[in-house]
Design an enzyme around this catalytic site. Structure first.
Site, PDB file in Angstrom:
ATOM      1  N   ASP A 234       0.070  -4.083   6.148  1.00 46.15           N
ATOM      2  CA  ASP A 234      -0.592  -3.634   7.381  1.00 46.15           C
ATOM      3  C   ASP A 234      -2.032  -4.152   7.473  1.00 46.15           C
ATOM      4  O   ASP A 234      -2.902  -3.509   8.057  1.00 46.15           O
ATOM      5  CB  ASP A 234      -0.620  -2.097   7.452  1.00 46.15           C
ATOM      6  CG  ASP A 234       0.745  -1.499   7.731  1.00 46.15           C
ATOM      7  OD1 ASP A 234       1.702  -2.259   7.928  1.00 46.15           O
ATOM      8  OD2 ASP A 234       0.850  -0.262   7.733  1.00 46.15           O
TER       9      ASP A 234
ATOM     10  N   ASP B 206       5.749   4.721   5.176  1.00 49.16           N
ATOM     11  CA  ASP B 206       6.632   3.758   5.839  1.00 49.16           C
ATOM     12  C   ASP B 206       6.672   2.423   5.097  1.00 49.16           C
ATOM     13  O   ASP B 206       7.196   1.423   5.606  1.00 49.16           O
ATOM     14  CB  ASP B 206       6.248   3.564   7.322  1.00 49.16           C
ATOM     15  CG  ASP B 206       4.860   2.973   7.502  1.00 49.16           C
ATOM     16  OD1 ASP B 206       3.919   3.453   6.852  1.00 49.16           O
ATOM     17  OD2 ASP B 206       4.712   2.024   8.300  1.00 49.16           O
ATOM     18  N   HIS B 207       6.102   2.410   3.870  1.00 47.28           N
ATOM     19  CA  HIS B 207       6.160   1.230   3.008  1.00 47.28           C
ATOM     20  C   HIS B 207       6.730   1.553   1.629  1.00 47.28           C
ATOM     21  O   HIS B 207       7.084   0.649   0.884  1.00 47.28           O
ATOM     22  CB  HIS B 207       4.755   0.614   2.859  1.00 47.28           C
ATOM     23  CG  HIS B 207       4.187   0.203   4.179  1.00 47.28           C
ATOM     24  ND1 HIS B 207       4.125  -1.107   4.597  1.00 47.28           N
ATOM     25  CD2 HIS B 207       3.710   0.942   5.213  1.00 47.28           C
ATOM     26  CE1 HIS B 207       3.624  -1.161   5.829  1.00 47.28           C
ATOM     27  NE2 HIS B 207       3.367   0.079   6.213  1.00 47.28           N
TER      28      HIS B 207
ATOM     29  N   HIS C  56      -7.403  -1.292   5.735  1.00 47.42           N
ATOM     30  CA  HIS C  56      -6.408  -0.341   6.253  1.00 47.42           C
ATOM     31  C   HIS C  56      -6.330   0.856   5.298  1.00 47.42           C
ATOM     32  O   HIS C  56      -6.394   2.005   5.723  1.00 47.42           O
ATOM     33  CB  HIS C  56      -5.071  -1.057   6.376  1.00 47.42           C
ATOM     34  CG  HIS C  56      -3.939  -0.197   6.842  1.00 47.42           C
ATOM     35  ND1 HIS C  56      -3.886   0.348   8.103  1.00 47.42           N
ATOM     36  CD2 HIS C  56      -2.797   0.204   6.219  1.00 47.42           C
ATOM     37  CE1 HIS C  56      -2.756   1.051   8.228  1.00 47.42           C
ATOM     38  NE2 HIS C  56      -2.089   0.971   7.098  1.00 47.42           N
TER      39      HIS C  56
ATOM     40  N   HIS D  31       1.331   3.953   2.014  1.00 51.95           N
ATOM     41  CA  HIS D  31       1.835   4.707   3.173  1.00 51.95           C
ATOM     42  C   HIS D  31       3.355   4.875   3.105  1.00 51.95           C
ATOM     43  O   HIS D  31       4.072   3.963   2.686  1.00 51.95           O
ATOM     44  CB  HIS D  31       1.427   4.028   4.478  1.00 51.95           C
ATOM     45  CG  HIS D  31      -0.007   4.257   4.826  1.00 51.95           C
ATOM     46  ND1 HIS D  31      -0.729   3.415   5.650  1.00 51.95           N
ATOM     47  CD2 HIS D  31      -0.865   5.248   4.465  1.00 51.95           C
ATOM     48  CE1 HIS D  31      -1.965   3.869   5.769  1.00 51.95           C
ATOM     49  NE2 HIS D  31      -2.078   4.976   5.055  1.00 51.95           N
TER      50      HIS D  31
ATOM     51  N   HIS E 298       0.856  -1.202   0.000  1.00 52.79           N
ATOM     52  CA  HIS E 298       0.000   0.000   0.000  1.00 52.79           C
ATOM     53  C   HIS E 298       0.883   1.240   0.000  1.00 52.79           C
ATOM     54  O   HIS E 298       2.110   1.137   0.084  1.00 52.79           O
ATOM     55  CB  HIS E 298      -1.006  -0.021   1.159  1.00 52.79           C
ATOM     56  CG  HIS E 298      -0.417   0.048   2.534  1.00 52.79           C
ATOM     57  ND1 HIS E 298       0.411  -0.922   3.051  1.00 52.79           N
ATOM     58  CD2 HIS E 298      -0.545   0.980   3.522  1.00 52.79           C
ATOM     59  CE1 HIS E 298       0.756  -0.609   4.289  1.00 52.79           C
ATOM     60  NE2 HIS E 298       0.198   0.557   4.602  1.00 52.79           N
TER      61      HIS E 298
ATOM     62  N   HIS F  47       5.052  -4.870  10.440  1.00 50.44           N
ATOM     63  CA  HIS F  47       5.438  -4.218  11.706  1.00 50.44           C
ATOM     64  C   HIS F  47       5.598  -5.234  12.826  1.00 50.44           C
ATOM     65  O   HIS F  47       4.905  -6.256  12.854  1.00 50.44           O
ATOM     66  CB  HIS F  47       4.370  -3.206  12.150  1.00 50.44           C
ATOM     67  CG  HIS F  47       4.263  -1.998  11.275  1.00 50.44           C
ATOM     68  ND1 HIS F  47       5.033  -0.876  11.456  1.00 50.44           N
ATOM     69  CD2 HIS F  47       3.474  -1.743  10.201  1.00 50.44           C
ATOM     70  CE1 HIS F  47       4.720   0.028  10.538  1.00 50.44           C
ATOM     71  NE2 HIS F  47       3.780  -0.474   9.753  1.00 50.44           N
TER      72      HIS F  47
END
Ligand code: ZN
Ligand code: FE
Length: 265
Positions: free
Chosen positions: A140, A69-70, A123, A67, A65, A178
């Protein structure tokens, strides 16, 4: 700090990097071709260092996805390696430098590896997961003992997505993005008070974290037994939970109540 481990599967090896405060990046090394793919490169320099250790250039980036942090390493890694970036067609405008747009109908092949794409919104509205043989890369959506927050989707969408993942073979390894497991299990223990499998998991995973070892990968089997967001698949759990919280006992109602409770925990 622990930063690296690898797991050998039949046709590929998964190199697992711990980055940022609690993110995992996975490099998938195909045994039968030169392909080396990374899932959700949050940190480009960590991936570059791993490629040096593995002694292979990166050939593909696959994103679950959009975001940051990805996807933060997407552009930098593409500049270094000229690798191909693969992501959901539904999120094409939000995945940095995307080259190949896919959806659930795509028969994705990287090197010699056949990869199934699972559409798992909840998410985010375009979230996808990747299944390679007995390894699930679920971003996530499903976590060790938990699930992603509902940023863009509904509880119903997330429940449907998690139910889809729960149908995978029990031995499937769950590589999520995570290390949230202990906090998730703390919540699970409050919500699922009579579950010996959960107690065993809390003991085992607490020991792992005390040694700075990852609790991930877990397995679909372990998640079905101990993850409160999959426990509504069990009718007895639903009945018990619904009685305690004065709810209707259908799985979606129970799941929705659990997800809301976790947000306030
Ligand atoms: Zn996310
Ligand atoms: Fe994330």
């Amino acid at each position: 700090m622990w930063a690296y481990q690898h797991n050998r599967h039949k046709h590929f090896t998964v190199h697992q990097l711990a980055v940022l405060s609690d993110n995992y990046i996975y490099l998938i090394e195909d045994h039968n071709s030169d392909a080396l793919a990374v899932v959700d490169p949050a940190d480009a320099s960590a991936v570059r260092n791993a490629c040096k250790t593995i002694k292979k250039p990166l050939t593909h980036i696959i994103n679950t996805h959009h975001h940051w942090d990805h996807t933060d390493g997407n552009r930098s890694l593409k500049e270094t390696f000229h690798c191909k970036i693969i992501g959901a067609a539904a999120d094409a405008e939000r995945i940095p430098a995307i080259d190949i747009q896919i959806d659930e109908s795509t028969a994705l092949k990287i090197g010699d590896l056949d990869i199934s794409v699972l559409f798992v919104p909840g998410h985010t509205r375009g979230h996808i997961a990747y299944l390679i043989d007995d390894a699930l890369f679920c971003g996530d959506t499903l976590f060790g003992g938990g699930c992603g927050r509902l940023f863009e989707g509904t509880a119903e969408q997330m429940w449907h997505s998690l139910s889809k993942l729960a149908e995978l073979p029990e031995k499937t390894s769950v590589y999520c993005a995570h290390e949230y497991t202990l906090a998730n299990l703390n919540f699970a223990h409050e919500m699922d008070t009579n579950n010996p499998d959960l107690d065993l998991r809390i003991t085992a995973d607490t020991q792992r974290r005390m040694k700075n070892l990852p609790t991930i990968p877990s397995s679909i089997e372990l998640e079905k037994k101990t993850n409160p967001f999959l426990r509504p698949l069990d009718k007895n759990f639903c009945l018990q939970y619904a009685t305690t919280h004065d709810l209707k006992s259908d799985a979606l109602t129970v799941f929705t109540h659990l997800r809301t409770s976790k947000d306030q925990f």
